[in-house]
Scaffold this active site. Structure first.
Site, PDB file in Angstrom:
ATOM      1  N   SER A  20       0.838  -1.204   0.000  1.00 53.24           N
ATOM      2  CA  SER A  20       0.000   0.000   0.000  1.00 53.24           C
ATOM      3  C   SER A  20       0.873   1.255   0.000  1.00 53.24           C
ATOM      4  O   SER A  20       1.671   1.444  -0.902  1.00 53.24           O
ATOM      5  CB  SER A  20      -0.964  -0.050   1.187  1.00 53.24           C
ATOM      6  N   HIS A  52      -8.258   1.243  -0.815  1.00 53.80           N
ATOM      7  CA  HIS A  52      -8.148   0.301  -1.937  1.00 53.80           C
ATOM      8  C   HIS A  52      -9.504  -0.256  -2.359  1.00 53.80           C
ATOM      9  O   HIS A  52      -9.625  -1.420  -2.723  1.00 53.80           O
ATOM     10  CB  HIS A  52      -7.154  -0.824  -1.605  1.00 53.80           C
TER      11      HIS A  52
END
Length: 320
Positions: free
Chosen positions: A90, A194
């Site tokens: 991430s 996400h």
């Protein structure tokens, strides 16, 4: 082969940067980055409480700064024996991109500051969150999440999938776990990262990317999108931008590490999460998590050992 990885949001804990600022030059570097992005990183990394550093706009630049400080602390060892691949989970992808030479450290901090603010704004539109599911069959778990309207936002491998969605959807998940899942653990993050909930942040990052000085990676860079290696700096940045609204496929990244022949992994500060997954998913791969500067000697030893093994393997192949 050595892999260098950087953790994502949720890895931060109160005061975790305190011992790192005793290293030569670290406090000055952090102060310069703080001035550049308008955020007192030293305060948040040493004095702020858990709620303060849970803020997306704070946590993300704090994690990238910490990773870059830790990589610099390994400087001589890594300069002599460069990693065979780099990756980040991430927001850790920005740390990896900077270390690979795609972005300057300053640009990485400016980008992640805008990323954190944009994602915090997106998260404020609807009450959302994330929860880790431990155990179970991945196909069964994903189908169950989709039935509840949740997104498998992080497919981490080693029996771990992170679900993301609204507060109501996560409550329903806690009451109705997928078959085989042992635990559902709420994460210390402030939004459904996400997922489509982060779509408003993409446009902000697309605009921010136009101001970046981008170069092609000097090391093998492995992307969260699909676990593929990426040789173009512009492609790396494009993936960084789009990734905020798309699932992290850390499981595929680890598959690529296997294919590349990884034998060692070092996780930059605040290490622990990714090495924990690797111990289950990458048996036989030695790992070191950089939690404090006390871990630097073990990391340097792993770098040297991995380099020696690579040299020996190359010699054996040449003689075959």
């Amino acid at each position: 082969m050595l892999v260098l990885v950087a953790p994502g949001q949720g890895a931060q804990t109160p005061g975790f940067l305190t011992p790192w600022l005793d290293l030569p030059g670290a406090a000055d570097r952090l102060a310069a980055w703080s001035d550049a992005i308008g955020l007192d990183l030293a305060h948040y990394g040493t004095q702020a409480d858990a709620d303060a550093i849970r803020d997306t706009a704070v946590a993300q630049p704090l994690l990238v700064a910490a990773g870059l400080l830790a990589a610099e602390a390994l400087g001589d060892a890594l300069v002599a024996n460069k990693p065979g691949a780099v990756a980040g989970h991430s927001v850790g992808e920005i740390t990896a991109a900077a270390y690979a030479g795609v972005l300057t450290d300053d640009d990485a901090l400016r980008l992640v500051r805008k990323r954190g603010l944009a994602m915090a704004d997106a998260a404020a539109i609807t009450e959302t969150g994330m929860a880790a599911l431990l155990g179970g069959d991945p196909d069964v778990t994903v189908a169950h999440l989709e039935k509840l309207g949740l997104t498998p936002a992080n497919v981490n491998g080693a029996g771990q999938i992170v679900a993301a969605g609204t507060a109501e959807q996560l409550t329903a998940l806690a009451e109705d776990k997928p078959e085989g899942v042992r635990r559902v653990v709420p994460l210390k993050v402030a939004g459904a990262f996400h997922t489509h909930h982060m779509a408003p942040a993409v446009a902000t990052l697309e605009e921010a990317a136009k101001a970046l000085d981008i170069d092609d990676p000097k090391l093998t860079y492995v992307s969260n999108r699909d676990g593929k290696t990426v040789a173009s700096g512009s492609d790396v940045v494009s993936r960084l931008v789009g990734q905020v609204a798309n699932p992290v496929r850390w499981d595929l990244c680890m598959e690529t590490f296997k294919e590349l022949g990884a034998t060692g992994m070092i996780e930059l500060c605040p290490g622990g999460t990714l090495t924990g997954i690797a111990k289950r998913a990458l048996p036989g791969v030695r790992t070191v998590a950089l939690k404090t500067p006390d871990d630097l000697d073990a990391a340097s030893a792993l770098i040297a050992d991995t380099a020696s093994a690579d040299t020996a393997s190359a010699a054996d192949a040449a003689g075959a």
